[in-house]
Design an enzyme around this catalytic site. Structure first.
Site, short mmCIF file in Angstrom:
data_model
loop_
_atom_site.label_atom_id
_atom_site.label_comp_id
_atom_site.label_asym_id
_atom_site.label_seq_id
_atom_site.Cartn_x
_atom_site.Cartn_y
_atom_site.Cartn_z
CG HIS A 1 20.99 71.18 -7.07
ND1 HIS A 1 21.05 69.81 -7.16
CD2 HIS A 1 22.04 71.55 -6.32
CE1 HIS A 1 22.09 69.36 -6.47
NE2 HIS A 1 22.71 70.40 -5.96
CB CYS B 1 25.49 69.75 -7.97
SG CYS B 1 26.34 70.56 -6.61
CD GLU C 1 32.42 65.61 -2.17
OE1 GLU C 1 32.28 66.37 -3.16
OE2 GLU C 1 31.47 65.17 -1.51
CD GLU D 1 8.15 63.39 15.58
OE1 GLU D 1 9.24 63.36 16.17
OE2 GLU D 1 8.02 63.19 14.38
N GLY E 1 27.43 66.04 -10.50
CA GLY E 1 27.44 65.54 -11.88
C GLY E 1 28.32 66.40 -12.77
CD GLU F 1 18.00 69.32 -9.17
OE1 GLU F 1 18.53 69.96 -10.10
OE2 GLU F 1 18.65 68.82 -8.23
CE LYS G 1 -14.75 46.41 5.24
NZ LYS G 1 -16.13 46.18 5.73
CD GLN H 1 -16.45 54.92 11.49
OE1 GLN H 1 -16.80 54.74 12.64
NE2 GLN H 1 -16.88 54.18 10.48
#
Ligand code: GLN
Length: 531
Positions: free
Chosen positions: A505, A379, A403, A151, A381, A507, A189, A194
């Site tokens: 949000h 949100c 909701e 892909e 929360g 964060e 390794k 490779q």
């Protein structure tokens, strides 16, 4: 710098090695001096990850412009300090969409539309257009997936061809690979590397930089071996040693000599925003006082679904010099959270959707409110905090979010009339940056330090304006409103150490150098609670 420089990042051997963070770290190194534009190419056929299950795809990251993009953009923004844009996430879904539209418009009239040249040209043009529009000094393109995946082939071919277009001096290829140290063998390794570089070279790309992800620093011997077999100078092989703290990665790359390689390939100078960044990383290392935060939600099995929330907590802890400890609490079926929250200094109820686990979250919120435990609701929360408050403080029996309960007699959280008309799930939410005006005298204003703020949103429901008054009368402060004063964007509870909610949000905009104010407030309240 006269001409845009290009860095193309591919990954090999296996997925999940942290290609996003590795390329973001390289971008971070360059960004103090140059305008670095990150571009992520994903091979899937969805137009964007907005409708994907976070269990499959991790967190959906939202940009200022409302785009829902791959979570690697979180790393880019946090490390590079740039506000990303929708077009910088190019999926095969978008590519095919664009090709098909062009074909229908008649742009290819008379021609058979083919992968080569048409699709490849479209991809390259897309990249070049970004470079031009953004006046980029450096465009950093991360190709998703692992080399050899069908892909991503078209992106790889476009990346190969790009060298011809922009000139060999203006492009470099980096490859992140895996160097295992098998149990019992106890030796680094090189074979998987490779083989993955062979795959890359079959496609006509020879890397200039190989980062070997490993549990140890790569030995000189293995660097030499990889260099010899993969046809790069020895200095071109560096360690991507496992770290607990991802913010160390740019510092590690730097000490492994990555700037030299970049300087040599692209003839540009690299310098990290070292001082402050280094100091904050040091704070995290040396922090002694533990602060324990519980993230209470569903999908807690897959921590990636809350990646930005976790990062935002670490950013604040770096500034407050405390040791961040995070637990994930599954709220599905959770009745009495007292046992689970024992010893917890603060709680986050993050964003979420649907009914499952929601009553458990409400129980957690009630426990925090009644026991004066620092709480941040993000949100969903915030919405559930309002629901809890309406039920148990305002006495609105059966209050709920429509909701999760369409028949509630008190829909304190409800869908906005504008949103009701929309049927399609993809991209129909209130998405992206929205401004808010903070109220004087609130904790939240104190934390932001300014009245006009903006956070990124991703939701359909709102605090129902009909209930604003009754909530306020009972002590819930609608601490921040949309500029038209209709929507509650921030809440806080007066009689509490720290009980704060945000419809956006925060964060998503937090970074190590600039932690999100509401997270800082939570961690500080949690830390102060221990003293
Ligand atoms: N489910 C809620 C809504 O759509 C909250 C969304 C969220 O938390 N991101 O409004």
């Amino acid at each position: 710098m006269p001409k845009t420089k290009w860095i193309i990042f591919t990954g090999g051997v296996l997925s999940g090695l942290g290609k996003g963070i590795a390329s973001a770290s390289v971008g971070g190194l360059l960004s103090s001096k140059y305008r670095v534009i990150p571009v992520k190419c994903d091979g899937y056929l969805n137009v964007d990850p907005g409708t994907m299950n976070p269990i499959e795809h991790g967190e959906v990251f939202v940009l200022d412009d409302g785009a829902e993009v791959d979570m690697d953009f979180g790393h880019y923004e946090r490390f590079i300090g740039v506000s990303c844009k929708s077009e910088w996430n190019l999926t095969m879904g978008k590519v095919f969409d664009a090709v098909r539209r062009k074909e229908r418009r008649g742009d290819y009239l008379g021609k058979t539309v083919q992968y080569i040249p048409h699709v490849i040209e479209l991809i390259k043009d897309w990249w070049k257009e970004i470079a031009r529009k953004e006046k980029a000094d450096v465009v950093l393109i991360e190709l998703g997936g692992t080399i050899g995946d069908i892909e991503n082939e078209l992106f790889v071919e476009a990346a190969r061809q790009l060298k011809k277009d922009v000139g060999a001096k203006n492009i470099m290829y980096g490859h992140l690979t895996y160097v295992p140290v098998p149990y019992g063998v106890n030796e680094q390794k090189s074979k998987p590397t490779q083989q993955s570089i062979n795959l890359l070279r079959e496609k006509g790309i020879t890397p200039d930089l190989i980062i070997g992800r490993c549990s140890e620093i790569l030995t000189d011997k293995i660097k030499q071996k990889i260099a010899t077999f993969c046809d790069v100078p020895k200095g071109g092989v560096i360690s991507g040693v496992d770290v607990k703290n991802v913010y160390k990665i740019p510092l590690n790359f730097e000490s492994e000599g990555i700037s030299k390689i970049i300087n040599k390939c692209l003839r540009i100078k690299v310098r990290l925003r070292m001082r402050k960044w280094r100091q904050l990383v040091k704070n995290m290392d040396e922090a002694e006082i533990p602060v324990h935060i519980a993230i209470c939600g569903k999908y807690t099995r897959l921590e990636d679904s809350y990646a930005s929330v976790v990062e935002a907590l670490f950013h604040s802890s770096a500034h407050l010099k405390c040791k961040m400890e995070i637990s994930f609490v599954e709220t599905s079926g959770l009745k009495d959270p007292a046992e689970l929250l024992k010893g917890i200094d603060g709680v986050i109820v993050p964003g979420g959707f649907g009914g499952r686990g929601a009553e458990g979250k409400i129980n957690v919120i009630r426990y925090c409110r009644e026991n004066d435990i620092p709480f941040l609701g993000i949100c969903y929360g915030l919405q559930l905090a309002v629901t809890e408050f309406a039920r148990n403080v305002c006495g609105l029996k059966g209050a709920d979010s429509s909701e999760k309960n369409k028949k509630t007699n008190h829909p304190v959280i409800d869908i906005l009339p504008e949103q009701k008309k929309i049927k399609d799930k993809g991209g129909t939410m209130r998405l992206g940056a929205y401004p808010a005006l903070l109220k004087k005298g609130t904790k939240i204003l104190g934390l932001y330090g300014k009245e006009n703020v903006s956070e990124r949103h991703r939701h359909r429901y709102e605090v129902n304006p009909i209930y604003h008054k009754i909530l306020e009368k009972n002590g819930l402060i609608l601490a921040g409103m949309s500029p038209d004063k209709k929507l509650a964007e921030f809440i806080e509870f007066k009689y509490h150490k720290y009980f704060v909610g945000c419809q956006g949000h925060p964060e998503l905009k937090s970074s190590l150098l600039k932690p999100a104010p509401l997270f800082y407030g939570l961690v500080k309240a949690a830390l102060d609670g221990k003293k």
